[in-house]
Scaffold this active site. Sequence first.
Site, PDB file in Angstrom:
ATOM      1  N   ARG A 201       0.787  -1.248   0.000  1.00 45.77           N
ATOM      2  CA  ARG A 201       0.000   0.000   0.000  1.00 45.77           C
ATOM      3  C   ARG A 201       0.812   1.288   0.000  1.00 45.77           C
ATOM      4  NH1 ARG A 201      -2.379  -3.926   2.763  1.00 45.77           N
ATOM      5  NH2 ARG A 201      -4.540  -4.390   2.296  1.00 45.77           N
TER       6      ARG A 201
ATOM      7  N   HIS B  68      -1.142  -2.567  -4.462  1.00 50.26           N
ATOM      8  CA  HIS B  68      -0.625  -3.450  -5.513  1.00 50.26           C
ATOM      9  C   HIS B  68      -0.655  -2.831  -6.918  1.00 50.26           C
ATOM     10  CE1 HIS B  68      -0.128  -6.401  -2.521  1.00 50.26           C
ATOM     11  NE2 HIS B  68      -1.278  -7.044  -2.606  1.00 50.26           N
TER      12      HIS B  68
ATOM     13  N   HIS C  41       3.391 -12.494  -5.929  1.00 49.47           N
ATOM     14  CA  HIS C  41       2.276 -12.736  -5.007  1.00 49.47           C
ATOM     15  C   HIS C  41       1.768 -14.181  -5.107  1.00 49.47           C
ATOM     16  CE1 HIS C  41      -1.238 -11.777  -2.558  1.00 49.47           C
ATOM     17  NE2 HIS C  41      -0.855 -10.517  -2.459  1.00 49.47           N
TER      18      HIS C  41
ATOM     19  N   ASP D  56      -0.877 -10.345   8.089  1.00 47.53           N
ATOM     20  CA  ASP D  56      -0.798  -9.573   6.841  1.00 47.53           C
ATOM     21  C   ASP D  56       0.167  -8.431   7.140  1.00 47.53           C
ATOM     22  OD1 ASP D  56      -1.182  -8.498   4.361  1.00 47.53           O
ATOM     23  OD2 ASP D  56      -3.318  -8.067   4.609  1.00 47.53           O
TER      24      ASP D  56
ATOM     25  N   GLU E 279       5.741 -12.333   0.349  1.00 48.10           N
ATOM     26  CA  GLU E 279       6.029 -11.329  -0.687  1.00 48.10           C
ATOM     27  C   GLU E 279       7.265 -10.543  -0.269  1.00 48.10           C
ATOM     28  OE1 GLU E 279       2.157  -9.126  -1.011  1.00 48.10           O
ATOM     29  OE2 GLU E 279       1.573 -10.834   0.209  1.00 48.10           O
TER      30      GLU E 279
HETATM   31  C1  GLA Z   1      -1.435  -8.376   0.269  1.00 50.69           C
HETATM   32  C2  GLA Z   1      -2.124  -7.393   1.120  1.00 50.69           C
HETATM   33  C3  GLA Z   1      -3.362  -8.006   1.604  1.00 50.69           C
HETATM   34  C4  GLA Z   1      -4.220  -8.451   0.460  1.00 50.69           C
HETATM   35  C5  GLA Z   1      -3.508  -9.415  -0.362  1.00 50.69           C
HETATM   36  C6  GLA Z   1      -4.318  -9.804  -1.582  1.00 50.69           C
HETATM   37  O1  GLA Z   1      -0.858  -9.377   0.981  1.00 50.69           O
HETATM   38  O2  GLA Z   1      -1.356  -6.929   2.188  1.00 50.69           O
HETATM   39  O3  GLA Z   1      -4.043  -7.119   2.411  1.00 50.69           O
HETATM   40  O4  GLA Z   1      -4.528  -7.366  -0.335  1.00 50.69           O
HETATM   41  O5  GLA Z   1      -2.292  -8.857  -0.755  1.00 50.69           O
HETATM   42  O6  GLA Z   1      -5.624 -10.094  -1.281  1.00 50.69           O
END
Ligand code: GLA
Length: 384
Positions: A107, A132, A206, A278, A342
Site C-alpha cells: 500500500r 498493488h 504474489h 498480513d 512477498e
Molecule cells: C497483500 C495485502 C493483503 C491483500 C492481499 C491480496 O498481501 O497486504 O491485504 O490485499 O495482498 O488479497
Amino acid sequence: MRFLISLSFALILCVAAPLLVGAVPAARVDKHAFGKTADGLSVDAYTLTNKNGARVKIITYGARVVSIEVADRGGKLGDVALGYDDLPAYEKDPSYLGPIVGRYGNRIAKGRFTLDGQTYTLAQNNNGNHLHGGLRGFDKVVWTGKGSVIGGAARLKLTYLSKDREEGYPGNLSVTVIYTWTNRDELKIEYSAQTDKPTVLNLTNHAYFNLAGAGVGDILKHEMRINALRFTPTNETSIPTGELRSVKGTPLDFTSATPIGSRIEAKYEQLISGSGYDHNFVLNKPLGELGLAAEVYESTSGRVLRVYTTEPGVQFYSGNFLSGAIGKQGLAYPRRSGFCLETQHFPDSPNKPEFPTTVLRSGGRYTQTTIYQFSVRRGQYRER
Ligand code: GLA
C-alpha cells in the site's frame, strides 16, 4: 560359450548405452497458447521442467506463476501453488494469485506521494489507499515472454514497458523479470528496471503456497520461521505507523518454527485489524544482500520452502481474504488455504523517509533477486 555370452553382453551394452544416455532428462521449456484476454490479446503459457521432472508453469498475463509441481518426501509430484485453469478466471481474480505485483507491491497511503516537490495521485483501490499498483497493475497486463535453457536450467524472460503516468506513476519504466527453474528445485526470480524520470518502485511476486497441495485444506499447521526480529505495525487501514516493533512476546514472533495457526486468533490488536497475518517483517540481514527470509515446513508431505531475497522486508500474508473461489481442477480455495511470502521494500515507503528508499532515478537501475527453494525433510534429516 563364455566368449559368446560376453560378446552378446557387450553388444547389448553398445546398443543400450546411447539409449540410456539419451534417456537422461534434460531441463526444457515448452510453450503453448493459454487463451485470449477480453481485449483480444494472446496469452502464452510456458512450462519450465527441470532435470528432476519438477515443473513450473507461468503465463504472460500478469507474469503469473500458475503451478509449481514438486516432489513430496515419497518422491510424488504435487502442485503447491494456488491458481486457476483458464484466463477468464485470472482476469476476474480478486486475490492476486501468482503474479508480479507492480509498480508498488502493497500500500501507499491515500494513493499519494511527493517526489522532488511534485505530488502524484494514484488510484485509491483499497479503503482509500493504493494497493498493488492500482486498478490495472502489472498483474493485469500481458508481458512479452521468451523461454530458453541457459547453463542447463530452464528459464523464462518477461518484459513489460509501463508508460509514463500509467496508473498515475511518473516515468516510462522498462521492466524485466527472469524466472529460472533450477535443477535444485529453486524458482529464482531476478527483477530489473529502468526509468526515464524519477519514480518509485517496489516489485514482488504474489504466489500463494500450500505445501500439502493447492486446494488440499488450510495452511494453519504449516510451521513458519521468519528471519525477522521486528515488524512494521499498521493502522486500521493496513498502513505502517512508522514504528519498527520487536516481535518478542507478540504472536508475530516466528524466530523459531511455529505453526501458522497456533496464535492466529490471539487477541492482539495487529492480528485483529489484519484479520490474521498480513504484515511486513523487517529482515534480519544486511540491506541488498541475498539472505534467508523465511522457512516453511509441512509435515504430512515433508515439503520445505525456503525463501531467500535481496529485499529488506517480507509480507507474510496468511490468505485471510481468500473466500472459496474455485481454482485449478475444480478445487476451492477457502480462507487461509494458501499463504504468501512477498519479498519487498516496506509498505508506504514513498511517504516514510525513515524507511529504505523505493525511489528509482533515471540513469539508475532497480534490481531484486528472490529465490523460492523447495526440498523435503525426512524424519530428522533434511534433503540437500
Ligand atoms: C497483500 C495485502 C493483503 C491483500 C492481499 C491480496 O498481501 O497486504 O491485504 O490485499 O495482498 O488479497
